[in-house]
Design a protein around this motif. Structure first.
Motif, PDB file in Angstrom:
ATOM      1  N   ALA A 381       0.917  -1.326   0.044  1.00 16.67           N
ATOM      2  CA  ALA A 381       0.187   0.088   0.011  1.00 16.67           C
ATOM      3  C   ALA A 381       0.815   1.250  -0.058  1.00 16.67           C
ATOM      4  CB  ALA A 381      -0.819  -0.188   1.368  1.00 16.67           C
ATOM      5  N   ARG A 382       2.092   1.171   0.823  1.00 15.96           N
ATOM      6  CA  ARG A 382       2.766   2.405   0.893  1.00 15.96           C
ATOM      7  C   ARG A 382       3.592   2.477  -0.632  1.00 15.96           C
ATOM      8  NH1 ARG A 382       3.567   0.191   5.821  1.00 15.96           N
ATOM      9  NH2 ARG A 382       5.440  -0.965   5.341  1.00 15.96           N
ATOM     10  N   ALA A 383       3.937   1.531  -1.309  1.00 17.94           N
ATOM     11  CA  ALA A 383       4.735   1.751  -2.452  1.00 17.94           C
ATOM     12  C   ALA A 383       3.780   2.132  -3.505  1.00 17.94           C
ATOM     13  CB  ALA A 383       5.123   0.087  -3.011  1.00 17.94           C
ATOM     14  N   LEU A 384       2.486   1.791  -3.628  1.00 19.82           N
ATOM     15  CA  LEU A 384       1.505   2.425  -4.562  1.00 19.82           C
ATOM     16  C   LEU A 384       1.266   3.856  -4.266  1.00 19.82           C
ATOM     17  CD1 LEU A 384      -1.321  -0.870  -4.744  1.00 19.82           C
ATOM     18  CD2 LEU A 384       0.875  -0.234  -6.338  1.00 19.82           C
ATOM     19  N   ALA A 385       0.966   3.992  -2.879  1.00 16.83           N
ATOM     20  CA  ALA A 385       0.766   5.558  -2.596  1.00 16.83           C
ATOM     21  C   ALA A 385       1.956   6.377  -3.137  1.00 16.83           C
ATOM     22  CB  ALA A 385       0.583   5.577  -1.320  1.00 16.83           C
ATOM     23  N   ALA A 386       3.151   5.826  -2.934  1.00 15.68           N
ATOM     24  CA  ALA A 386       4.363   6.666  -3.538  1.00 15.68           C
ATOM     25  C   ALA A 386       4.226   6.935  -4.826  1.00 15.68           C
ATOM     26  CB  ALA A 386       5.631   6.043  -3.034  1.00 15.68           C
TER      27      ALA A 386
END
Length: 431
Positions: A381-386
């Motif tokens: 989720a953090r990678a997609l948000a970035a």
């Protein structure tokens, strides 16, 4: 462990029992079956055979089953001996198997680990199977079954496929951006791709917001607290429906934390009785009990406060207990006024506790993420948000690569031996 060796173990539980099933898995399973049963039965057909050891002594008359790999539970050649379930019978068959060259007793979880290594199950299914074997309530069983049946694995695979497809487009721009048939991504992701990743991130956040899987095993934790002689232990015994705590009119009878886990209507719950909270005097043992009681507040999902109104921890339920007592003092803001001795309004309290616990647990049949899974899903989720904030294809590719690696670890394509040892060590021998 040496995967090449053939393993065996009792897989049906310790005797005595009507039937005891001894399972064999590995390259020498065929020869082991012939050695004890005399001939190789027709594949996947149950046969009645007399089992003998290397000296020809009769061990048992049993049903035997030959399962050639790879379409078996472990992905290897397998054999099963369905023997009479007496301890001596089972021990004699295991001794005969152990005397054969190339065979050894299985380690805990080794059959399931081989199934994972041979692609018969994935990591999520293995974790679900471990939870299913330890399930004690209906809610635990239903949640574990969602993993075992593969529906959760299918969802994880879908997430991975979505990220792979978007990654392929970005990689194509990096490798062939100057060609006519690759375009539209030079400034980053297309609006369609961004929408896809945004929807995926939203789904991941929804899964992360669900109640944790650990709550199913630990149970909804309810701590009873208050000063001495406020009725904690009596109420505790009534809630767990057992004389688990000593009750006495003498102040300070309960000096340590007492826990009891129960299932209420299929919901796992843990009730905790604590020492009476009062100013610490000269009694060192009581002082330790009070400190431990206060430490329980931070671990509780809910505190039932039986002391003076307003003096309990934040968020605690005000309970006026001992309604039947001559010295009973009512509370204006009491959520429940009860008597554990007479049973007055106890059913209403139990119903409210059950409703609160049910709301904090995963819904029946709904998959819940464990700590390992939450870590990897959170990383995705953090990678997609970035990635959503980036336009440079090179940076985009790196964030999507980070998401793919986290998904690989989630599914089990990239794992460490230590993690696998910990997981399969939860299983019993023979599973």
């Amino acid at each position: 462990m040496t995967v090449e060796q053939t393993i065996f173990a009792l897989s049906s539980g310790a005797g005595p029992a009507a039937i005891g099933v001894i399972r064999v898995s590995g390259a020498d399973a065929r020869q082991a079956l012939i050695a004890l049963a005399g001939i190789l039965p027709e594949p996947r057909r149950v046969s009645l055979r007399t089992l003998r050891d290397a000296n020809g002594a009769v061990l048992d008359k049993a049903l035997v089953l030959w399962l050639p790999g790879p379409n078996t539970p472990t992905g290897e050649d397998c054999a099963e001996f369905h023997c009479h379930g007496g301890r001596a019978v089972l021990r004699s068959v295991e001794q005969a198997l152990g005397a054969l060259a190339g065979l050894r007793p299985a380690e805990p979880g080794e059959f399931t680990r081989r199934a994972f290594a041979n692609g018969r199950i994935d990591l999520a299914q293995a974790e679900g199977l471990a939870d299913l074997l330890s399930a004690e309530t209906e809610l635990q069983r239903a949640a574990a079954l969602a993993y075992v049946e593969g529906s959760v694995s299918a969802r994880f695979e879908h997430w991975r496929e979505v990220v792979l497809q978007v990654s392929a487009k970005v990689e194509a721009v990096l490798d062939f951006g100057d060609e006519d048939d690759v375009g539209g991504e030079e400034q980053g992701l297309s609006s369609t791709a961004r929408t896809v990743l945004s929807e995926l991130e939203g789904e991941l956040r929804e899964w992360l917001a669900r109640p944790y899987a650990e709550k199913l095993g630990q149970g909804f934790r309810i701590v009873l607290a208050g000063p001495p002689n406020s009725g904690k232990s009596t109420l505790f015994n009534a809630l767990v429906q057992a004389e688990a705590a000593i009750t006495s009119p003498i102040a300070g009878t309960t000096r340590d934390v007492i826990e009891r886990s129960v299932g209420m209507s299929g919901i796992p719950m843990t009730f905790v009785d604590t020492a009476g909270i009062r100013p610490i005097g000269s009694d060192a043992v009581e002082a330790i009990g009070i400190e431990r009681a206060q430490a329980q507040f931070a671990q509780a999902d809910l505190v039932l406060w039986l002391g003076p109104e307003g003096e309990g921890p934040a968020g605690a339920w005000e309970i006026a207990a001992r309604e039947d007592a001559a010295d009973f003092v009512a509370k204006r803001g009491s959520l429940f006024t009860v008597s554990a001795q007479t049973g007055a309004r106890m059913e209403e309290l139990r119903a409210a506790l059950l409703e609160t616990a049910r709301a904090a647990m995963p819904k029946p049949g709904e998959a819940a993420l464990n700590a390992r899974q939450r870590e990897h899903v959170g990383e995705v989720a953090r990678a997609l948000a970035a990635a959503a904030e980036l336009a440079d294809p090179l940076l985009l590719a790196e964030e999507l690569r980070r998401a793919r690696l986290a998904l690989d670890r989630l599914i089990g394509r990239a794992t460490t031996e230590d993690m696998l040892d910990a997981l399969f060590g939860r299983f019993c021998i023979g599973k």
